[in-house]
Write an enzyme that holds these catalytic residues in place. Structure first.
Site, PDB file in Angstrom:
ATOM      1  N   LYS A  51       0.834  -1.216   0.000  1.00 35.20           N
ATOM      2  CA  LYS A  51       0.000   0.000   0.000  1.00 35.20           C
ATOM      3  C   LYS A  51       0.864   1.260   0.000  1.00 35.20           C
ATOM      4  O   LYS A  51       0.618   2.189  -0.752  1.00 35.20           O
ATOM      5  CB  LYS A  51      -0.927   0.043   1.229  1.00 35.20           C
ATOM      6  CG  LYS A  51      -1.856  -1.140   1.362  1.00 35.20           C
ATOM      7  CD  LYS A  51      -2.784  -0.987   2.557  1.00 35.20           C
ATOM      8  CE  LYS A  51      -2.140  -0.844   3.904  1.00 35.20           C
ATOM      9  NZ  LYS A  51      -1.495  -2.019   4.491  1.00 35.20           N
TER      10      LYS A  51
ATOM     11  N   ARG B  54      -0.698  -8.696  13.775  1.00 36.39           N
ATOM     12  CA  ARG B  54      -1.210  -7.723  12.797  1.00 36.39           C
ATOM     13  C   ARG B  54      -1.986  -8.426  11.686  1.00 36.39           C
ATOM     14  O   ARG B  54      -3.012  -7.939  11.226  1.00 36.39           O
ATOM     15  CB  ARG B  54      -0.055  -6.906  12.206  1.00 36.39           C
ATOM     16  CG  ARG B  54       0.379  -5.756  13.097  1.00 36.39           C
ATOM     17  CD  ARG B  54       1.817  -5.369  12.877  1.00 36.39           C
ATOM     18  NE  ARG B  54       2.074  -4.743  11.605  1.00 36.39           N
ATOM     19  CZ  ARG B  54       3.279  -4.715  11.022  1.00 36.39           C
ATOM     20  NH1 ARG B  54       4.314  -5.298  11.596  1.00 36.39           N
ATOM     21  NH2 ARG B  54       3.448  -4.112   9.885  1.00 36.39           N
TER      22      ARG B  54
ATOM     23  N   ARG C 249      -9.973   0.835   8.803  1.00 36.65           N
ATOM     24  CA  ARG C 249      -9.471  -0.498   9.136  1.00 36.65           C
ATOM     25  C   ARG C 249     -10.522  -1.330   9.868  1.00 36.65           C
ATOM     26  O   ARG C 249     -10.278  -2.497  10.173  1.00 36.65           O
ATOM     27  CB  ARG C 249      -8.243  -0.354  10.044  1.00 36.65           C
ATOM     28  CG  ARG C 249      -6.968  -0.856   9.392  1.00 36.65           C
ATOM     29  CD  ARG C 249      -5.814  -0.367  10.216  1.00 36.65           C
ATOM     30  NE  ARG C 249      -4.661  -1.206  10.097  1.00 36.65           N
ATOM     31  CZ  ARG C 249      -3.542  -0.810   9.463  1.00 36.65           C
ATOM     32  NH1 ARG C 249      -3.487   0.332   8.851  1.00 36.65           N
ATOM     33  NH2 ARG C 249      -2.504  -1.599   9.444  1.00 36.65           N
TER      34      ARG C 249
ATOM     35  N   ARG D  86      12.262  -6.235   5.807  1.00 35.51           N
ATOM     36  CA  ARG D  86      12.153  -4.807   5.486  1.00 35.51           C
ATOM     37  C   ARG D  86      13.151  -3.970   6.299  1.00 35.51           C
ATOM     38  O   ARG D  86      13.240  -4.118   7.520  1.00 35.51           O
ATOM     39  CB  ARG D  86      10.709  -4.389   5.827  1.00 35.51           C
ATOM     40  CG  ARG D  86      10.268  -3.096   5.301  1.00 35.51           C
ATOM     41  CD  ARG D  86       8.780  -3.080   5.084  1.00 35.51           C
ATOM     42  NE  ARG D  86       7.958  -3.022   6.302  1.00 35.51           N
ATOM     43  CZ  ARG D  86       6.637  -2.876   6.273  1.00 35.51           C
ATOM     44  NH1 ARG D  86       6.005  -2.773   5.134  1.00 35.51           N
ATOM     45  NH2 ARG D  86       5.958  -2.835   7.389  1.00 35.51           N
TER      46      ARG D  86
ATOM     47  N   ARG E 174      11.389  -1.519  11.483  1.00 32.88           N
ATOM     48  CA  ARG E 174      10.298  -0.892  12.239  1.00 32.88           C
ATOM     49  C   ARG E 174      10.068  -1.688  13.509  1.00 32.88           C
ATOM     50  O   ARG E 174      10.169  -2.919  13.479  1.00 32.88           O
ATOM     51  CB  ARG E 174       9.019  -0.920  11.383  1.00 32.88           C
ATOM     52  CG  ARG E 174       8.580   0.449  10.955  1.00 32.88           C
ATOM     53  CD  ARG E 174       7.510   0.380   9.940  1.00 32.88           C
ATOM     54  NE  ARG E 174       6.319  -0.334  10.409  1.00 32.88           N
ATOM     55  CZ  ARG E 174       5.196  -0.406   9.705  1.00 32.88           C
ATOM     56  NH1 ARG E 174       5.114   0.196   8.540  1.00 32.88           N
ATOM     57  NH2 ARG E 174       4.150  -1.063  10.149  1.00 32.88           N
TER      58      ARG E 174
HETATM   59  P1  ADP Z   1       0.900  -2.036   8.171  1.00 32.95           P
HETATM   60  O1  ADP Z   1      -0.082  -1.802   7.083  1.00 32.95           O
HETATM   61  O2  ADP Z   1       2.191  -2.611   7.704  1.00 32.95           O
HETATM   62  O3  ADP Z   1       0.317  -2.734   9.365  1.00 32.95           O
HETATM   63  P2  ADP Z   1       0.724   0.707   9.058  1.00 32.95           P
HETATM   64  O4  ADP Z   1       1.840   1.657   9.072  1.00 32.95           O
HETATM   65  O5  ADP Z   1      -0.409   0.968   8.126  1.00 32.95           O
HETATM   66  O6  ADP Z   1       1.418  -0.682   8.735  1.00 32.95           O
HETATM   67  O7  ADP Z   1       0.101   0.546  10.524  1.00 32.95           O
HETATM   68  C1  ADP Z   1       0.904   0.246  11.642  1.00 32.95           C
HETATM   69  C2  ADP Z   1       0.017   0.116  12.887  1.00 32.95           C
HETATM   70  O8  ADP Z   1      -0.656   1.376  13.131  1.00 32.95           O
HETATM   71  C3  ADP Z   1      -1.095  -0.893  12.796  1.00 32.95           C
HETATM   72  O9  ADP Z   1      -0.654  -2.203  13.090  1.00 32.95           O
HETATM   73  C4  ADP Z   1      -2.077  -0.340  13.837  1.00 32.95           C
HETATM   74  O10 ADP Z   1      -1.662  -0.651  15.162  1.00 32.95           O
HETATM   75  C5  ADP Z   1      -1.948   1.151  13.680  1.00 32.95           C
HETATM   76  N1  ADP Z   1      -2.971   1.701  12.731  1.00 32.95           N
HETATM   77  C6  ADP Z   1      -2.730   2.178  11.482  1.00 32.95           C
HETATM   78  N2  ADP Z   1      -3.872   2.598  10.910  1.00 32.95           N
HETATM   79  C7  ADP Z   1      -4.863   2.382  11.800  1.00 32.95           C
HETATM   80  C8  ADP Z   1      -6.272   2.580  11.802  1.00 32.95           C
HETATM   81  N3  ADP Z   1      -6.928   3.090  10.728  1.00 32.95           N
HETATM   82  N4  ADP Z   1      -6.984   2.229  12.902  1.00 32.95           N
HETATM   83  C9  ADP Z   1      -6.371   1.716  13.973  1.00 32.95           C
HETATM   84  N5  ADP Z   1      -5.036   1.492  14.051  1.00 32.95           N
HETATM   85  C10 ADP Z   1      -4.286   1.807  12.982  1.00 32.95           C
END
Ligand code: ADP
Length: 307
Positions: A44, A203, A120, A159, A192
């Site tokens: 993404k 996750r 999400r 990564r 990360r």
């Molecule tokens: P990835 O898609 O690799 O999990 P992101 O950077 O999108 O990485 O998200 C990292 C973390 O941030 C998620 O595992 C979650 O804990 C939190 N997060 C991101 N976006 C949301 C959201 N829309 N609602 C709740 N938590 C979120």
């Protein structure tokens, strides 16, 4: 080249550019409202760069915004967010919605937005729907980047990031010239803090249980398409753009509940051949079908430069 050939080619160029300009007047080339859905590591973040540039819209990554919020080590909220992220769970909806609300008003978002990692949960999807309705905006396309969990794990666990610049590498698929060193500055690369095996499993579970139901949510709203995210980055981008361009010309996504209900009824119709007994309903369907045919025909005529 003879002068006549030069003129001819200039004329052709002029014609092409006039056509392009006319075309641009009817369907402006920039601007779109896009949602990217996909498990962690599905690409993404990578695609959001290309798409945001193509449509000149603002990319909004809730993950990045939340990571930024954790940088203030003294803030109670920041610590709460960090704990949720490191456990592989979701940050609470209220915090996330506040961030979205604040960011949508930025001047960079005037042509549209691209959400990476938001919504999400179904709740966030519903909240977004209300927010957009109040702003008289709509979603043009929801792109799902589909990929198996096993490949995701290989992608994520290798990564590497150069934090100051945001440059990313991969131990296996895109290694730096020297192990663990940024190609440009030579500084040390990092992982990360939530890219560990344990957190990743959590996750992925969160994605399957809480985020995947959104695919059905948007399918009912006729704006969802799935893309094979194992393909080359450029191919995924090309397909993403084709889908967004297609949807931008459709009157597909309507926010009002009546239309969403109608979409559900249409699903029923496909499976049960339900009879239309209500005259008003029948008329509404006919006028919607007419609108769809009218839009399809005018878009073909426009493409051929006839109108
Ligand atoms: P990835 O898609 O690799 O999990 P992101 O950077 O999108 O990485 O998200 C990292 C973390 O941030 C998620 O595992 C979650 O804990 C939190 N997060 C991101 N976006 C949301 C959201 N829309 N609602 C709740 N938590 C979120």
């Amino acid at each position: 080249m003879p002068a006549s050939a030069v003129n001819k080619s200039e004329n052709n160029e002029q014609k092409q550019s006039t056509l392009k300009n006319n075309d641009n007047q009817s369907k402006p080339d920039i601007g779109a409202n896009i949602i990217l859905i996909g498990a962690p590591g599905s690409g993404k973040g990578t695609q959001s760069v290309g798409l945001a540039e193509r449509y000149q819209i603002c990319p909004i990554s809730t993950g990045d915004l939340l990571r930024h919020a954790t940088q203030d080590k003294t803030s109670e909220e920041g610590q709460r967010i960090r704990r949720a992220m490191e456990a592989g769970g979701l940050v609470d909806d209220k915090t996330v919605m506040k961030l979205i609300d604040q960011n949508l008003n930025k001047p960079e978002c005037r042509n549209g937005f691209l959400f990476d990692g938001f919504p999400r949960t179904i709740y966030q999807g519903e909240q977004l729907e209300q927010l957009l309705e109040s702003r008289q905006q709509r979603i043009d396309a929801v792109l799902e980047y589909a990929i198996e969990d096993d490949l995701l794990k290989r992608r994520i666990l290798g990564r590497l990031i150069h934090k100051p610049s945001g440059r990313t590498y991969h131990e296996e698929f895109h290694p730096p010239k020297q192990p663990m060193k940024d190609d440009v500055t030579g500084e040390t690369l990092e992982r990360r803090s939530d890219d560990t095996n344990e957190t990743l499993n959590a996750r992925l579970n969160t994605y399957h249980s809480q985020t995947k139901p959104l695919i059905d949510f948007y399918r009912k709203r006729h704006v969802h398409r799935s893309i094979d995210a194992t393909q080359h980055v450029s191919k995924v981008l090309k397909q993403s753009i084709e889908i967004v361009d297609h949807f931008r010309q459709q009157p597909t996504y309507k926010l009002s509940e009546v239309i969403v209900e109608k979409a559900q009824n249409e699903d029923d119709l496909n499976t049960k051949s339900k009879q239309i007994t209500n005259q008003a309903d029948a008329e509404k369907r006919l006028s919607n079908n007419f609108l769809f045919i009218y839009n399809s025909v005018t878009s073909v005529l426009r493409e051929r430069g006839i109108i």
